[in-house]
Motif scaffolding. Sequence first.
Motif, PDB file in Angstrom:
ATOM      1  N   LEU A1116       0.830  -1.306   0.177  1.00 19.17           N
ATOM      2  CA  LEU A1116      -0.007  -0.034   0.036  1.00 19.17           C
ATOM      3  C   LEU A1116       0.621   1.255   0.137  1.00 19.17           C
ATOM      4  CD1 LEU A1116      -2.727  -0.260   2.492  1.00 19.17           C
ATOM      5  CD2 LEU A1116      -2.887   1.170   0.571  1.00 19.17           C
ATOM      6  N   THR A1117       1.668   1.211   0.832  1.00 14.26           N
ATOM      7  CA  THR A1117       2.710   2.484   1.188  1.00 14.26           C
ATOM      8  C   THR A1117       3.323   2.869  -0.003  1.00 14.26           C
ATOM      9  OG1 THR A1117       2.848   1.639   3.283  1.00 14.26           O
ATOM     10  CG2 THR A1117       4.117   3.452   2.731  1.00 14.26           C
ATOM     11  N   LEU A1118       3.962   1.641  -0.783  1.00 16.46           N
ATOM     12  CA  LEU A1118       4.878   2.128  -1.728  1.00 16.46           C
ATOM     13  C   LEU A1118       4.110   2.613  -2.997  1.00 16.46           C
ATOM     14  CD1 LEU A1118       7.661   1.773  -2.504  1.00 16.46           C
ATOM     15  CD2 LEU A1118       7.387  -0.613  -3.396  1.00 16.46           C
ATOM     16  N   ALA A1119       2.959   1.798  -3.230  1.00 16.34           N
ATOM     17  CA  ALA A1119       2.075   2.224  -4.191  1.00 16.34           C
ATOM     18  C   ALA A1119       1.576   3.757  -3.850  1.00 16.34           C
ATOM     19  CB  ALA A1119       0.765   1.324  -4.112  1.00 16.34           C
ATOM     20  N   GLY A1120       1.344   4.124  -2.803  1.00 14.69           N
ATOM     21  CA  GLY A1120       0.838   5.346  -2.407  1.00 14.69           C
ATOM     22  C   GLY A1120       2.013   6.439  -2.603  1.00 14.69           C
ATOM     23  N   VAL A1121       3.066   5.959  -2.420  1.00  6.22           N
ATOM     24  CA  VAL A1121       4.344   6.968  -2.656  1.00  6.22           C
ATOM     25  C   VAL A1121       4.473   7.231  -3.967  1.00  6.22           C
ATOM     26  CG1 VAL A1121       6.787   7.652  -2.261  1.00  6.22           C
ATOM     27  CG2 VAL A1121       5.351   6.574  -0.386  1.00  6.22           C
ATOM     28  N   ALA A1122       4.567   6.165  -4.825  1.00  2.00           N
ATOM     29  CA  ALA A1122       4.715   6.024  -6.206  1.00  2.00           C
ATOM     30  C   ALA A1122       3.711   6.806  -6.898  1.00  2.00           C
ATOM     31  CB  ALA A1122       4.799   4.782  -6.700  1.00  2.00           C
ATOM     32  N   ARG A1123       2.584   6.832  -6.517  1.00  2.00           N
ATOM     33  CA  ARG A1123       1.397   7.470  -6.970  1.00  2.00           C
ATOM     34  C   ARG A1123       1.589   8.926  -6.845  1.00  2.00           C
ATOM     35  NH1 ARG A1123      -2.993   6.099  -4.350  1.00  2.00           N
ATOM     36  NH2 ARG A1123      -2.329   4.098  -4.821  1.00  2.00           N
ATOM     37  N   ILE A1124       2.152   9.456  -5.833  1.00  2.00           N
ATOM     38  CA  ILE A1124       2.217  10.813  -5.638  1.00  2.00           C
ATOM     39  C   ILE A1124       3.503  11.399  -6.378  1.00  2.00           C
ATOM     40  CG2 ILE A1124       3.126  12.470  -3.552  1.00  2.00           C
ATOM     41  CD1 ILE A1124       1.524  10.713  -1.721  1.00  2.00           C
ATOM     42  N   PHE A1125       4.554  10.483  -6.564  1.00  2.00           N
ATOM     43  CA  PHE A1125       5.709  10.848  -7.361  1.00  2.00           C
ATOM     44  C   PHE A1125       5.011  11.140  -8.629  1.00  2.00           C
ATOM     45  CE2 PHE A1125       8.573  10.428  -4.133  1.00  2.00           C
ATOM     46  CZ  PHE A1125       9.729  11.096  -4.590  1.00  2.00           C
ATOM     47  N   ASN A1126       4.020  10.174  -9.210  1.00  2.00           N
ATOM     48  CA  ASN A1126       3.393  10.226 -10.475  1.00  2.00           C
ATOM     49  C   ASN A1126       2.870  11.515 -10.742  1.00  2.00           C
ATOM     50  OD1 ASN A1126       2.974   9.504 -12.942  1.00  2.00           O
ATOM     51  ND2 ASN A1126       1.931   7.615 -12.386  1.00  2.00           N
ATOM     52  N   THR A1127       1.707  11.558  -9.799  1.00  2.00           N
ATOM     53  CA  THR A1127       0.719  12.708 -10.221  1.00  2.00           C
ATOM     54  C   THR A1127       1.530  14.022  -9.757  1.00  2.00           C
ATOM     55  OG1 THR A1127      -0.100  12.271  -7.801  1.00  2.00           O
ATOM     56  CG2 THR A1127      -1.335  11.124  -9.469  1.00  2.00           C
ATOM     57  N   ARG A1128       2.160  14.185  -8.638  1.00  2.00           N
ATOM     58  CA  ARG A1128       2.776  15.415  -8.380  1.00  2.00           C
ATOM     59  C   ARG A1128       3.980  15.811  -9.019  1.00  2.00           C
ATOM     60  NH1 ARG A1128      -1.613  16.718  -7.417  1.00  2.00           N
ATOM     61  NH2 ARG A1128      -3.022  16.662  -5.602  1.00  2.00           N
ATOM     62  N   ARG A1129       4.543  15.173 -10.041  1.00  2.00           N
ATOM     63  CA  ARG A1129       5.735  15.299 -10.337  1.00  2.00           C
ATOM     64  C   ARG A1129       5.954  16.707 -10.876  1.00  2.00           C
ATOM     65  NH1 ARG A1129       9.226  11.443 -14.291  1.00  2.00           N
ATOM     66  NH2 ARG A1129      11.148  12.667 -14.334  1.00  2.00           N
ATOM     67  N   TYR A1130       4.930  17.431 -11.283  1.00  2.00           N
ATOM     68  CA  TYR A1130       5.414  18.615 -11.846  1.00  2.00           C
ATOM     69  C   TYR A1130       5.622  19.438 -10.664  1.00  2.00           C
ATOM     70  CZ  TYR A1130       0.722  19.608  -9.859  1.00  2.00           C
ATOM     71  OH  TYR A1130      -0.433  19.709  -9.251  1.00  2.00           O
ATOM     72  N   LEU A1131       5.186  19.217  -9.254  1.00  2.00           N
ATOM     73  CA  LEU A1131       5.440  19.966  -8.212  1.00  2.00           C
ATOM     74  C   LEU A1131       6.852  19.471  -7.610  1.00  2.00           C
ATOM     75  CD1 LEU A1131       2.182  19.914  -6.054  1.00  2.00           C
ATOM     76  CD2 LEU A1131       3.447  21.959  -7.429  1.00  2.00           C
ATOM     77  N   LEU A1132       7.174  18.297  -7.768  1.00  2.00           N
ATOM     78  CA  LEU A1132       8.422  17.864  -7.177  1.00  2.00           C
ATOM     79  C   LEU A1132       9.649  18.034  -7.957  1.00  2.00           C
ATOM     80  CD1 LEU A1132       7.201  14.282  -5.727  1.00  2.00           C
ATOM     81  CD2 LEU A1132       6.805  16.365  -4.933  1.00  2.00           C
ATOM     82  N   GLN A1133       9.378  17.781  -9.160  1.00  2.00           N
ATOM     83  CA  GLN A1133      10.760  17.855 -10.105  1.00  2.00           C
ATOM     84  C   GLN A1133      11.512  19.547  -9.852  1.00  2.00           C
ATOM     85  OE1 GLN A1133       9.969  16.011 -13.608  1.00  2.00           O
ATOM     86  NE2 GLN A1133      12.128  15.882 -14.158  1.00  2.00           N
ATOM     87  N   PRO A1134      10.739  20.320  -9.842  1.00  2.00           N
ATOM     88  CA  PRO A1134      11.456  21.683  -9.549  1.00  2.00           C
ATOM     89  C   PRO A1134      12.172  21.958  -8.288  1.00  2.00           C
ATOM     90  CG  PRO A1134       9.159  22.185 -10.237  1.00  2.00           C
ATOM     91  CD  PRO A1134       9.269  20.855  -9.781  1.00  2.00           C
ATOM     92  N   LEU A1135      11.736  21.159  -7.312  1.00  2.00           N
ATOM     93  CA  LEU A1135      12.624  20.784  -6.043  1.00  2.00           C
ATOM     94  C   LEU A1135      13.998  20.466  -6.333  1.00  2.00           C
ATOM     95  CD1 LEU A1135       9.935  19.282  -3.715  1.00  2.00           C
ATOM     96  CD2 LEU A1135      10.310  21.505  -3.720  1.00  2.00           C
ATOM     97  N   GLY A1136      14.781  21.181  -5.550  1.00  2.00           N
ATOM     98  CA  GLY A1136      16.193  21.099  -5.817  1.00  2.00           C
ATOM     99  C   GLY A1136      16.632  19.625  -5.724  1.00  2.00           C
ATOM    100  N   ASP A1137      16.153  18.893  -4.784  1.00  2.00           N
ATOM    101  CA  ASP A1137      16.934  17.475  -4.526  1.00  2.00           C
ATOM    102  C   ASP A1137      16.121  16.407  -5.188  1.00  2.00           C
ATOM    103  OD1 ASP A1137      15.055  17.768  -2.530  1.00  2.00           O
ATOM    104  OD2 ASP A1137      16.584  17.271  -1.090  1.00  2.00           O
ATOM    105  N   PHE A1138      15.284  16.699  -6.331  1.00  2.00           N
ATOM    106  CA  PHE A1138      14.232  15.638  -6.732  1.00  2.00           C
ATOM    107  C   PHE A1138      15.273  14.424  -7.115  1.00  2.00           C
ATOM    108  CE2 PHE A1138      12.259  13.533 -10.333  1.00  2.00           C
ATOM    109  CZ  PHE A1138      11.010  13.270  -9.642  1.00  2.00           C
TER     110      PHE A1138
END
Length: 1713
Positions: A1116-1138
């Motif tokens: 569950l957890t891994l899937a959840g985190v992966a989904r966040i990485f997937n759906t919110r990538r546009y937010l995460l990628q600009p972060l410095g240590d993506f």
Amino acid sequence: MSGTNSPEAVKKLLENMQSDLRALSLECKKKFPPVKEAAESGIIKVKTIAARNTEILAALKENSSEVVQPFLMGCGTKEPKITQLCLAAVQRLMSHEVVSETAAGNIINMLWQLMENSLEELKLLQTVLVLLTTNTVVHDEALSKAIVLCFRLHFTKDNITNNTAAATVRQVVTVVFERMVAEDERHRDIIEPPIMVQGNSNRRSVSTLKPCAKDAYMLFQDLCQLVNADAPYWLVGMTEMTRTFGLELLESVLNDFPQVFLQHQEFSFLLKERVCPLVIKLFSPNIKFRQGSGSSSSPAPVEKPYFPICMRLLRVVSVLIKQFYSLLVTECEIFLSLLVKFLDADKPQWLRAVAVESIHRLCVQPQLLRSFCQSYDMKQHSTKVFRDIVNALGSLIQSLFLVPPTGTPAAANQAGNSNSGGPVSAPANSGMLGIGGGVTLLPAFEYRGTWIPILTITVQGSAKATYLEMLDKVEPPNIPEGYAMSVAFHCLLDLVRGITSMIEGELGEVETECQVTTEAASSPTQSSEQESQSTSDQMDKEIVSRAVWEEMVNACWCGLLAALSLLLDASTDEAATENILKAELTMAALCGRLGLVTSRDAFITAICKGSLPPHYALTILNTTTAAALSNKSYSIQGQSVMMISPSSESHQQVVAVGQPLAGQPQGTVMLTSKNIQCMRTLLNLAHCHGAVLGTSWQLVLATLQHLVWILGLKPSSGGALKPGRAVEGPSTVLTTAVMTDLPVISNILSRLFESSQYLDDVSLHHLINALCSLSLEAMDMAYGNNKEPSLFAVAKLLETGLVNMHRIEILWRPLTGHLLEVCQHPNSRMREWGAEALTSLIKAGLTFNHDPPLSQNQRLQLLLLNPLKEMSSINHPDIRLKQLECVLQILQSQGDSLGPGWPLVLGVMGAIRNDQGESLIRTAFQCLQLVVTDFLPTMPCTCLQIVVDVAGSFGLHNQELNISLTSIGLLWNISDYFFQRGEVIEKELNKEEAAQQKQAEEKGVLLHRPFHPAPPFDCLWLCLYAKLGELCVDPRPAVRKSAGQTLFSTIGAHGTLLQHSTWHTVIWKVLFHLLDRVRESSTTADKEKIESGGGNILIHHSRDTAEKQWAETWVLTLAGVARIFNTRRYLLQPLGDFSRAWDVLLDHIQSAALSKNNEVSLAALKSFQEILQIVSPVRDSDKPETPPAVNVTVPVLIGSMSGSGLNRPFVRTDSIGERLGRYSSSEPPPIVTDELEDLNLWWAAWNTWYRIGSESTKPPVTFDKLTFIPSQPFLTALIQIFPALYQHIKTGFNMDDLQKLGVILHSAVSVPISSDASPFILPSYTEAVLTSLQEAVLTALDVLQKAICVGSENMQIMYPAIFDQLLAFVEFSCKPPQYGQLETKHIANAKYNQAEWVALNYVPFAERSLEVVVDLYQKTACHKAVVNEKVLQNIIKTLRVPLSLKYSCPSESTWKLAVSSLLKVLSIGLPVARQHASSGKFDSMWPELANTFEDFLFTKSIPPDNLSIQEFQRNESIDVEVVQLISTEILPYANFIPKEFVGQIMTMLNKGSIHSQSSSFTEAEIDIRLREEFSKMCFETLLQFSFSNKVTTPQEGYISRMALSVLLKRSQDVLHRYIEDERLSGKCPLPRQQVTEIIFVLKAVSTLIDSLKKTQPENVDGNTWAQVIALYPTLVECITCSSSEVCSALKEALVPFKDFMQPPASKVQNGES
């Protein structure tokens, strides 16, 4: 005198005088002529005076000597009748004040004579009296003579005369002093110069005194002389005198004219020098006398005390003390000491009685007592007189109880109880009168059998003495029993009343003055010098006064207490008891007011003891109070006063029987009416004087507590005590009398504590402290047993708290601090009340209408709520339940106005621990639910974080699963609330943050809060996430699951509210932290099987170990985190240590994928797939699914695009665009990341993929039952990831990577499956189907080759590697791969459901691979890399295996496919090989190819027995195809092909053309049956190439020659062997096979010779001919053969030889054509 001056009176006087004279003249006519003459001349004289003078009286006075003369002469006659007449006449003159000094002297002389003759004694007295009282003409000698005359008449034999004389003397003495007083009055205004007095020894010459004063002085001095039995100086002519009379006179003068002695030094001197020594001297017999020392025994008889003198002395002393105390300080000290001594037990009863009466007189004069105290007790070396008086009274009272008055020699003592046989029986007959008919008790004291009646003596406050007034008694009177006691008792009461009222009055004045002055000082107008002066004076005065008051109390309290306690104990009379108690109460209050703690406590102790049953061991009374009380005795100036402990056998009515409070001797105790009376006094004391009780509250309350307990009063709501039944033991017995009292007592008790609201703060604290220590004692007693504890103190603390709400702050801490201790008590009843009290107080405090109201007084509110928080540290569940119920009530009533109290209230809910039982947790949770549903909007936003924490903590409770799950639901609701009220909350939090920041800066400290750099609203979210994160690793699977779903839903639904920078924290602190913990727990989880899920719930086998349950969480957890990485990538990628985050995520995916759990590993790959399908950020707008970013710099890649507008950004309903707009204000995040970084991410993914692949497919070293082998779906998923991944990395994908890939693909395909899974994965063995894994592997390779195909030149060098890979798979067809040392079974032999491993059917896979190889080769045969890397050779080498196995192949289709593939490949490959012949790149291929043909065409495997003819023919045709290939593709190009190879082919064809391989019968037979077509083909081919006409190269000729020689040699061999066999076999026919063979050979020879003939001679080698001819002899030898078939064949073979019978035309040289 106006009456005597009026004309009528004067006229009357003259007439009377004349008539008197006439009468005198008549009487004396016969016997006394001189008298008659004198009388008559007197008449003339009177008339003359009357006629001549207007002022007749004055004239008469001048001539009074003459006027009086006739009367005096008349008296001289000694005739009674005449004497009487004369005396009467003289008296009339006197009364009109017409007697001159001389005349008066004459009159006195005449009276003296009469006295000496004892004539007319009464008349004499009367005359003297009139003479002295009407005016002051008589003085000095005359006066003294007159006085002596009276004294002398007092001692006549006649009783009447005596008494009259005595009265006259008294009056005369008075007159003398009254004159002096009058004289002083007259001279008061004239200030005389003081006259220097010579030091004259003669006491009489008191020249400084005025005449009247002098008389008075002389008289008083002589009275002293007379009493002292000395000769008088002035009263000359005294014959006898009694002391008693003298003392009475002294007393009356002293008593009536004190001012004389006080104003005149001379008189004061007399007092000091004469009176006092006299009194002391006269007292001596009384002092020395000891009762019981019989006079007979002592040699010098002691003078016995004499009642009349003693009594009068005491009266004198009383007067002296009362009036002249200030003059006679030292003397009074002696007198008072004497008085005290007279009370001793060894003095006669009468003496003690009169002494007590004297003391009583002093006791009613408080000011006097005060003076004693100042003059003696407060002086250093002085007798402590005041103390001694009090102590003496005490001793007297005790001695009366202890020494029964019988047995003493003085008969008078027995008079008191002469009516009875002695005091011991007294109670029997005098105490209770008429026992039969209703007992009427006399008021009395009774103590240890001594019964003493109480007599009514005086009205309170006045000292009316009985025996001091018995001036007529000479013998000592009989003192009634109880008289001394009663007087002493009254002394004590009056003493107390006097002192207390005096001191309290003065105290009151001082206090009011203080107030006035302070007020005055505070008003600025009046503050002048003088004012401040007076204030300081006043202060000094007050200090002095206070010292006196304290000394008075200190001096008297011990004695008073000793006596009063004893009396209280002995009293059988309610009124007496009341008085004693009142005295003790007033003393206690006074001591309290003066701050004299010891004495105050002592009095209170006495009352307390009185309230309790006898011998009731109340520790507080014996230990904590004044040390003086501890040993029950006081030393009083050397006398030891015993504190007598209460006697139990008092004759009191018992009114109540009850249980003693724990710690007492067991059984019941009885309360008497006196106890109740004392109790009421105690209540009264506490009620009226609570303010001065201070520390003695402890005594008071301890006692009340015990009484309340014995009476069975129990606390009810609010802390009031109501009558209730005792719980244990014989129940309390109460008489009706006390029953009616109970409500009253209970009421007073409550009022007592209600009145605490009027106490000042300090007193209130004393009260609270006392209650607390009382409660502590009750707690100590209640330890270790479950008896009913005493709840008095707790109940009263509650009551006190409730009534003092208006100033609750000052007592809140001690009050609640103590109640908290009570709450921790092991005794449940005690605890329960502690909690009840505490929670009631808190609720009352919150609802009370404070000023200012709580909403404006946050400090108070927090103070009130604090104890609620403190209760959380108590472990008893019942207390916590009370606490939570209180919270619930507070929420319901005050929820809206808690404000800053919220953290405390929430803290209480959050403090419930796991081990505290279900009901507690449930109640606490109810509170929380209420908060979340109703109160989130009303609480300060700063508390929201606490709500989150508390809700989270309930999730972690493992008592009740439903609560945990519901609390997760609450967290979801809370997050919803945050979402809806986001802006408001954010504003408020920012404001708060700014304030705190400022504070922190001012203090110079850093601001601490969780997740600090993030904005406060984001922190709130982060706390929520963190909480859910904790729940995601809860031990219970259901909770984990729910929390996980909630966490990812919240982040998914509301994550857009977060600031961009906060995502960093979300990723690292929340998600990755969670992943770490889950990974750790999963890897360490228990593998033990769980039997059932509690109750009757069955657990599915996929969840029956902790490990499997944790696996679900991990998934569950891994899937959840992966989904966040997937759906919110546009937010995460600009972060410095993506990229770092990406690595960590990949690491997690890798560890999950490599976990030894199929579920987890498969899910990990799914997550991997998910994150790899992320649409990479926009680079070019040709991708229709991503719009160009307009304004909002965030590409919104959510949901599908509406095809219509590519120019308009797609905005989701909650407008992420707007939300994210705020980030753009700071600095738009760079969305388009550079290519390079993106590549790095993909390469990281590739590395992870490689690690997962290599680790998971690497075979383990050892195998046992539990060895983990990855599942097929896992491997399939793994391989399926590659194509997608490859798309992103193809540009950099090199040979190394390909190598790595190959290893993984190979290993993956090699993994076996467990037998129990096989039915689901394997097709039935007969179907030739690929498993999905195999499909995936091929797809992967396909993707690669396609990429290479369109790729650059340098990519194409990868072709050979792909071929290698595929060829490796092809080999599986014959030789399935090994997985480590694992033994796999063939599927047919695997028993279903045993943990065995089954090898897959690899044939379809190998065959498909082969097809791919062929296809690929067809495309790529000419590629440089393919040529260089000897791909063709490898293909051939690989195919050689199935071809050589042929029938031994696992599947028949394999070798057929191999052949067809070989043919296809060669058809393409051979031209290429020829092309590159010169380069030698294919040199090594040829031998391989030759061997392959050889292995296939002459296979060692035996065809199956059941092979049908059709099959055989089909198979033969395949062989034929191969030979055809040789004839078409190889031999024609012999000149490009190595000689050895051609040789090998020829030999092979040769071998094929003649069959004699095997000698075994059957085989030969079958072979011949099978392979005729084939042999034929071989032979034809041989021939074809033997005589090919168009020899273009020497090479070709060489092939032909070779072919021929091979053929001939073969024929020769066959024939030889045949001949041999034939000869050996004899009659036996040879095997069919051999016969066939020989026939074939013979046919071949004939054919050969035909062919040779046809060929041009130059083409045929001479050698060949020689070989042909060499056959001939052999053929001939065959003629003997028996077989007809052979014979006919032989015939045909021999015929052609005819052509060799002559040599040919041209000569053929050997070896040359």
